[in-house]
Motif scaffolding. Structure first.
Motif, PDB file in Angstrom:
ATOM      1  N   ILE A 290       0.806  -1.230   0.000  1.00 21.00           N
ATOM      2  CA  ILE A 290       0.000   0.000   0.000  1.00 21.00           C
ATOM      3  C   ILE A 290       0.837   1.277   0.000  1.00 21.00           C
ATOM      4  O   ILE A 290       0.285   2.368  -0.145  1.00 21.00           O
ATOM      5  N   SER A 291       2.149   1.148   0.135  1.00 18.96           N
ATOM      6  CA  SER A 291       2.993   2.339   0.228  1.00 18.96           C
ATOM      7  C   SER A 291       3.139   3.021  -1.129  1.00 18.96           C
ATOM      8  O   SER A 291       3.347   2.362  -2.157  1.00 18.96           O
ATOM      9  N   SER A 292       3.069   4.334  -1.127  1.00 19.86           N
ATOM     10  CA  SER A 292       3.264   5.095  -2.365  1.00 19.86           C
ATOM     11  C   SER A 292       4.724   5.101  -2.790  1.00 19.86           C
ATOM     12  O   SER A 292       5.044   5.460  -3.929  1.00 19.86           O
ATOM     13  N   ASP A 293       5.625   4.696  -1.887  1.00 17.57           N
ATOM     14  CA  ASP A 293       7.051   4.652  -2.215  1.00 17.57           C
ATOM     15  C   ASP A 293       7.465   3.351  -2.896  1.00 17.57           C
ATOM     16  O   ASP A 293       8.588   3.231  -3.369  1.00 17.57           O
ATOM     17  N   SER A 294       6.565   2.359  -2.935  1.00 23.40           N
ATOM     18  CA  SER A 294       6.892   1.077  -3.542  1.00 23.40           C
ATOM     19  C   SER A 294       6.795   1.174  -5.063  1.00 23.40           C
ATOM     20  O   SER A 294       5.881   1.812  -5.597  1.00 23.40           O
ATOM     21  N   ASP A 295       7.726   0.529  -5.772  1.00 21.91           N
ATOM     22  CA  ASP A 295       7.590   0.463  -7.226  1.00 21.91           C
ATOM     23  C   ASP A 295       6.582  -0.628  -7.570  1.00 21.91           C
ATOM     24  O   ASP A 295       6.231  -1.471  -6.743  1.00 21.91           O
ATOM     25  N   GLU A 296       6.100  -0.622  -8.797  1.00 23.33           N
ATOM     26  CA  GLU A 296       5.017  -1.520  -9.180  1.00 23.33           C
ATOM     27  C   GLU A 296       5.424  -2.990  -9.093  1.00 23.33           C
ATOM     28  O   GLU A 296       4.604  -3.847  -8.753  1.00 23.33           O
ATOM     29  N   ALA A 297       6.684  -3.295  -9.393  1.00 20.12           N
ATOM     30  CA  ALA A 297       7.139  -4.685  -9.329  1.00 20.12           C
ATOM     31  C   ALA A 297       7.109  -5.195  -7.887  1.00 20.12           C
ATOM     32  O   ALA A 297       6.639  -6.305  -7.609  1.00 20.12           O
ATOM     33  N   ALA A 298       7.592  -4.359  -6.952  1.00 23.59           N
ATOM     34  CA  ALA A 298       7.593  -4.749  -5.542  1.00 23.59           C
ATOM     35  C   ALA A 298       6.167  -4.862  -5.012  1.00 23.59           C
ATOM     36  O   ALA A 298       5.849  -5.766  -4.233  1.00 23.59           O
ATOM     37  N   ARG A 299       5.295  -3.947  -5.444  1.00 23.89           N
ATOM     38  CA  ARG A 299       3.903  -3.993  -5.001  1.00 23.89           C
ATOM     39  C   ARG A 299       3.209  -5.264  -5.518  1.00 23.89           C
ATOM     40  O   ARG A 299       2.493  -5.940  -4.784  1.00 23.89           O
ATOM     41  N   ALA A 300       3.449  -5.591  -6.786  1.00 24.10           N
ATOM     42  CA  ALA A 300       2.828  -6.786  -7.362  1.00 24.10           C
ATOM     43  C   ALA A 300       3.311  -8.042  -6.655  1.00 24.10           C
ATOM     44  O   ALA A 300       2.525  -8.966  -6.397  1.00 24.10           O
ATOM     45  N   ARG A 301       4.583  -8.080  -6.310  1.00 21.52           N
ATOM     46  CA  ARG A 301       5.126  -9.251  -5.615  1.00 21.52           C
ATOM     47  C   ARG A 301       4.510  -9.372  -4.219  1.00 21.52           C
ATOM     48  O   ARG A 301       4.136 -10.464  -3.788  1.00 21.52           O
ATOM     49  N   ALA A 302       4.379  -8.242  -3.521  1.00 20.99           N
ATOM     50  CA  ALA A 302       3.787  -8.269  -2.180  1.00 20.99           C
ATOM     51  C   ALA A 302       2.340  -8.749  -2.235  1.00 20.99           C
ATOM     52  O   ALA A 302       1.915  -9.573  -1.418  1.00 20.99           O
ATOM     53  N   LEU A 303       1.580  -8.262  -3.210  1.00 17.34           N
ATOM     54  CA  LEU A 303       0.186  -8.689  -3.343  1.00 17.34           C
ATOM     55  C   LEU A 303       0.096 -10.178  -3.674  1.00 17.34           C
ATOM     56  O   LEU A 303      -0.785 -10.881  -3.180  1.00 17.34           O
ATOM     57  N   ARG A 304       1.024 -10.640  -4.516  1.00 11.56           N
ATOM     58  CA  ARG A 304       1.027 -12.064  -4.870  1.00 11.56           C
ATOM     59  C   ARG A 304       1.325 -12.918  -3.640  1.00 11.56           C
ATOM     60  O   ARG A 304       0.689 -13.948  -3.418  1.00 11.56           O
ATOM     61  N   LEU A 305       2.284 -12.482  -2.818  1.00  9.44           N
ATOM     62  CA  LEU A 305       2.613 -13.235  -1.605  1.00  9.44           C
ATOM     63  C   LEU A 305       1.469 -13.199  -0.597  1.00  9.44           C
ATOM     64  O   LEU A 305       1.310 -14.120   0.206  1.00  9.44           O
ATOM     65  N   LEU A 306       0.673 -12.135  -0.647  1.00  8.72           N
ATOM     66  CA  LEU A 306      -0.493 -12.056   0.234  1.00  8.72           C
ATOM     67  C   LEU A 306      -1.656 -12.897  -0.277  1.00  8.72           C
ATOM     68  O   LEU A 306      -2.621 -13.118   0.455  1.00  8.72           O
ATOM     69  N   GLY A 307      -1.547 -13.355  -1.520  1.00 14.97           N
ATOM     70  CA  GLY A 307      -2.572 -14.241  -2.063  1.00 14.97           C
ATOM     71  C   GLY A 307      -3.489 -13.621  -3.094  1.00 14.97           C
ATOM     72  O   GLY A 307      -4.392 -14.285  -3.607  1.00 14.97           O
ATOM     73  N   PHE A 308      -3.297 -12.331  -3.440  1.00 15.42           N
ATOM     74  CA  PHE A 308      -4.186 -11.662  -4.379  1.00 15.42           C
ATOM     75  C   PHE A 308      -3.716 -11.896  -5.813  1.00 15.42           C
ATOM     76  O   PHE A 308      -2.556 -11.676  -6.133  1.00 15.42           O
TER      77      PHE A 308
END
Length: 346
Positions: free
Chosen positions: A140-158
């Motif tokens: 959810i951080s605005s400082d995250s790049d899209e690749a890191a955000r996508a990876r975090a969401l994938r690890l969370l199960g989304f």
């Protein structure tokens, strides 16, 4: 240890049966079976219908002793045991025995529940509602790049093709309980960040937030933008409106963008601040109810007072504020001033 087990089993048939069940499930876990295979093996061992339910996804598996999916309507469970993972209940296992429970049913279901928790943890993300705060913050951080955000969401199960909505929550209830209520049939993750709880889900039912919980709900957008919107919406909550969706704020959301000094210097906002300092809490509560309803009688109903009592309070508040509350323009001024004052004190 094995010698002791053999000696015990010779003395007590129950112990012998229990040890055989433990060994049976140990073998299944070593073979890394999935949930349907666990259900099939359990139904065959128990010689009755065995069931597994995963709360997070709503997945229900019912298998007959012959290994086929049970087609008949579910019979009342003869024995039930929760599946727990990280001290959270993530599902249930049960047997549908038509007669009295077997003496070893509890042992069988305990081992099945342990095995099901291990499978849930092994395959894909953990099915618990509570998530790693670091992963949630990355998502959810605005400082995250899209690749890191996508990876975090994938690890969370989304899944990558599903939208994610974010809610900002202040609650005395456990976040996993709140998350399960507002998103009962789909994947939902929650974590506490600083003073605010975060709930991520593909859909959030605003009507299902329990009493005593305040929540702001962001729009279905990128998670970082949805999080900012959720935090903004949370600031607009009141005792009479405890859940606010950013989509419903419209132009009111612009009030959150006004510099604080400009709000403090506004005469109407300053008058609300003076009322808060000098009057009793019932005056602010009355003003809030009247601003929320725009009606004397509806405000009285909300406050559980006679309308004449509310009318007297509003007359005094009108004199204090110098704003004619019965005039549409005056009511709009009071609503905006009260909201701006709350945003200053959020």
């Amino acid at each position: 240890m094995e010698a002791l087990a053999v000696r015990l089993s010779g003395l007590d048939p129950y112990v012998d049966g229990a040890m055989r069940i433990v060994a049976f499930y140990d073998t299944l876990m070593r073979r890394r079976v999935d949930l349907p295979a666990l259900a099939r093996a359990s139904a065959g061992l128990a010689e009755c219908v065995a069931g597994i339910r995963v709360h997070c996804t709503g997945q229900v598996i019912r298998v007959s002793p012959d290994g086929r999916q049970a087609s008949a309507p579910s019979a009342p469970a003869s024995t039930t045991v929760p599946i727990t993972l990280d001290a959270e209940e993530i599902g249930t296992v049960w047997l549908e025995r038509p007669d009295l429970p077997n003496a070893l049913d509890d042992v069988l279901l305990d081992r099945l529940a342990i095995a099901a928790a291990a499978v849930a943890e092994r395959y894909g993300p953990a099915l618990t509602t509570m998530a790693d705060p670091a992963l949630v913050e990355l998502a959810i951080s605005s400082d995250s790049d899209e690749a890191a955000r996508a990876r975090a969401l994938r690890l969370l199960g989304f899944a990558a093709d599903l939208p994610v909505r974010v809610a900002a929550v202040r609650s005395q209830l456990p976040l996993d309980q709140v998350g399960g209520l507002v998103c009962p049939a789909r994947l939902v993750k929650a974590a506490a960040l600083a003073d605010v709880g975060v709930i991520l889900a593909t859909a959030i039912d605003s009507a299902r937030f329990p009493a005593g919980v305040r929540a702001g709900i962001g729009a279905v957008d990128s998670p970082d933008r949805s999080w900012r919107q959720a935090r903004t919406a949370l600031r607009f909550t009141t005792p009479h409106q405890t859940v606010v969706s950013y989509d419903d704020l419209g132009a009111l959301a612009l009030l959150a963008e006004i510099p604080q000094d400009a709000s403090r210097d506004n005469a109407d906002v300053a008058a609300i601040a003076a009322l808060a300092r000098t009057a009793g809490p019932e005056d602010l509560e009355t003003l809030d109810a009247y601003c929320a309803t725009g009606s004397l009688r509806q405000a009285a109903d909300l406050l559980h007072l006679h309308h004449s009592s509310v009318a007297r309070r509003l007359e005094q508040i009108t004199r204090t504020l110098g704003i004619e509350l019965t005039d549409p323009t005056g009511l709009t001024r009071a609503r905006l001033a009260l909201t701006a004052w709350r945003l200053l004190n959020d």
